[in-house]
Design an enzyme around this catalytic site. Structure first.
Site, PDB file in Angstrom:
ATOM      1  N   ASP A 119       0.821  -1.208   0.000  1.00 52.18           N
ATOM      2  CA  ASP A 119       0.000   0.000   0.000  1.00 52.18           C
ATOM      3  C   ASP A 119       0.858   1.262   0.000  1.00 52.18           C
ATOM      4  O   ASP A 119       2.077   1.211   0.166  1.00 52.18           O
ATOM      5  CB  ASP A 119      -0.948  -0.006   1.212  1.00 52.18           C
ATOM      6  CG  ASP A 119      -0.247  -0.372   2.526  1.00 52.18           C
ATOM      7  OD1 ASP A 119       0.996  -0.401   2.551  1.00 52.18           O
ATOM      8  OD2 ASP A 119      -0.940  -0.622   3.512  1.00 52.18           O
ATOM      9  N   ASN A 149      -7.534  -2.511  14.201  1.00 54.49           N
ATOM     10  CA  ASN A 149      -8.929  -2.835  13.879  1.00 54.49           C
ATOM     11  C   ASN A 149      -9.022  -4.038  12.943  1.00 54.49           C
ATOM     12  O   ASN A 149     -10.071  -4.296  12.362  1.00 54.49           O
ATOM     13  CB  ASN A 149      -9.636  -1.610  13.270  1.00 54.49           C
ATOM     14  CG  ASN A 149      -8.962  -1.145  11.983  1.00 54.49           C
ATOM     15  OD1 ASN A 149      -8.022  -1.772  11.508  1.00 54.49           O
ATOM     16  ND2 ASN A 149      -9.437  -0.046  11.436  1.00 54.49           N
ATOM     17  N   HIS A 162      -7.177  -4.431  10.176  1.00 50.08           N
ATOM     18  CA  HIS A 162      -6.896  -4.174   8.760  1.00 50.08           C
ATOM     19  C   HIS A 162      -5.597  -4.847   8.336  1.00 50.08           C
ATOM     20  O   HIS A 162      -4.679  -5.048   9.125  1.00 50.08           O
ATOM     21  CB  HIS A 162      -6.932  -2.674   8.418  1.00 50.08           C
ATOM     22  CG  HIS A 162      -5.797  -1.844   8.882  1.00 50.08           C
ATOM     23  ND1 HIS A 162      -5.962  -0.719   9.662  1.00 50.08           N
ATOM     24  CD2 HIS A 162      -4.465  -1.927   8.644  1.00 50.08           C
ATOM     25  CE1 HIS A 162      -4.786  -0.169   9.878  1.00 50.08           C
ATOM     26  NE2 HIS A 162      -3.857  -0.879   9.279  1.00 50.08           N
ATOM     27  N   GLU A 173      -9.674  -1.681   5.271  1.00 48.20           N
ATOM     28  CA  GLU A 173     -10.328  -1.334   6.529  1.00 48.20           C
ATOM     29  C   GLU A 173     -11.589  -2.175   6.729  1.00 48.20           C
ATOM     30  O   GLU A 173     -12.125  -2.721   5.763  1.00 48.20           O
ATOM     31  CB  GLU A 173     -10.709   0.151   6.498  1.00 48.20           C
ATOM     32  CG  GLU A 173      -9.516   1.099   6.372  1.00 48.20           C
ATOM     33  CD  GLU A 173      -8.789   1.329   7.690  1.00 48.20           C
ATOM     34  OE1 GLU A 173      -8.798   0.418   8.557  1.00 48.20           O
ATOM     35  OE2 GLU A 173      -8.207   2.405   7.853  1.00 48.20           O
TER      36      GLU A 173
HETATM   37  C1  GLP Z   1      -0.448   0.566   8.717  1.00 44.80           C
HETATM   38  C2  GLP Z   1      -0.096  -0.275   7.470  1.00 44.80           C
HETATM   39  C3  GLP Z   1      -0.337  -1.732   7.695  1.00 44.80           C
HETATM   40  C4  GLP Z   1       0.238  -2.154   9.025  1.00 44.80           C
HETATM   41  C5  GLP Z   1      -0.473  -1.449  10.144  1.00 44.80           C
HETATM   42  C6  GLP Z   1       0.006  -1.852  11.524  1.00 44.80           C
HETATM   43  O1  GLP Z   1      -1.713   1.087   8.703  1.00 44.80           O
HETATM   44  N1  GLP Z   1      -0.788   0.145   6.300  1.00 44.80           N
HETATM   45  O2  GLP Z   1       0.220  -2.462   6.613  1.00 44.80           O
HETATM   46  O3  GLP Z   1       0.142  -3.544   9.187  1.00 44.80           O
HETATM   47  O4  GLP Z   1      -0.295  -0.066   9.976  1.00 44.80           O
HETATM   48  O5  GLP Z   1       1.144  -1.120  11.853  1.00 44.80           O
HETATM   49  P1  GLP Z   1       2.106  -1.416  13.058  1.00 44.80           P
HETATM   50  O6  GLP Z   1       2.959  -2.550  12.611  1.00 44.80           O
HETATM   51  O7  GLP Z   1       2.893  -0.147  13.192  1.00 44.80           O
HETATM   52  O8  GLP Z   1       1.267  -1.736  14.221  1.00 44.80           O
END
Ligand code: GLP
Length: 243
Positions: A67, A136, A138, A143
């Site tokens: 992404d 959440n 995702h 989402e």
């Molecule tokens: C972001 C990314 C995700 C990631 C998520 C969790 O929103 N787009 O790909 O998995 O955050 O992030 P973290 O690893 O910092 O908890």
């Protein structure tokens, strides 16, 4: 689903990097699906260490990131282009033409999404997709919603994601409201999936996503239907699992 419990973040990162390395050792021209967020940073550090030690050669892989934020130029320090260069690509001298991240500043986002799906298809599909997990549920930037989106698409980020990611920006207003993300269909088409999770903050969503009902309201729950998923987590993230 295969659950690999590790003691802490460092051990989780080593285990995840070993799984990626074994994929590349067995298939040097693998297509690696890569993720951002704070969780995989240690995994990338470990891959860099292996490359520097001469134990791993990433020069034959292609990469496709999950992404990118809409509106952030590639040199913006919170863009996922920048993140990947900082944490992996530039550190292992990866030829950038072999790396792919959706273009968040493309003039035509729909055309960019179609281009990205075709590119992954032309590469022969993703061999191993690395994923983090949002609070959440995702994955990528898919989402919670009423259905499982198939291909790469434009999304409006939820308030919870904007809040969670605002820690990385100077002010909350600076966090982009939209992103381009691989769809759930794109992610599920990967031959293997590797999820990394750490910390007590992820314990409830780990249980909900991987032991609860499969629903688009918890996008990661769809992974229960994938035939080859490995979840590497530390003891805290796995603390609510019933096994
Ligand atoms: C972001 C990314 C995700 C990631 C998520 C969790 O929103 N787009 O790909 O998995 O955050 O992030 P973290 O690893 O910092 O908890």
């Amino acid at each position: 689903m295969r659950f690999i419990r590790t003691n802490d973040y460092a051990a989780m990162s080593r285990k995840a990097a070993n799984i990626i390395a074994s994929q590349v050792i067995l298939k040097p021209d693998s297509v690696l699906g890569l993720a951002t967020g704070s969780t995989p940073i240690g995994t990338y550090d470990e891959l860099v260490r292996m490359v520097n030690a001469g134990d791993l050669d990433l020069s034959g892989v292609h990469t496709a990131n999950l992404d990118e934020y809409v509106g952030l130029t590639h040199d913006h320090d919170q863009s996922y282009h920048y993140f990947m260069n900082e944490h992996l690509f530039s550190r292992v001298g990866l030829d950038l033409s072999r790396t792919n991240v959706p273009d968040g500043v493309a003039a035509d986002p729909a055309a960019e999404c179609a281009r990205y799906d075709k590119l992954i298809q032309d590469l022969g599909g993703v061999d191993l997709q690395l994923l983090g997990l949002g609070h959440n549920g995702h994955i990528g930037f898919n989402e919670p919603q009423d259905d499982f989106p198939k291909g790469t698409h434009l999304v409006d980020l939820t308030e919870s994601t904007i809040n969670a990611n605002s820690r990385l920006f100077e002010k909350k207003e600076d966090v982009p409201r939209q992103a381009l993300t691989m769809g759930i269909g794109t992610i599920m088409a990967a031959r293997k999936i590797l999820v990394v999770v750490n910390g007590a903050g992820k314990a409830a969503i780990v249980k909900e996503a991987f032991c609860g009902p499969v629903t688009p309201q918890v996008p990661a729950s769809i992974l229960q239907f994938h035939p080859d998923v490995t979840i590497v987590g530390d003891a805290e993230a796995f603390s609510q699992l019933p096994f």
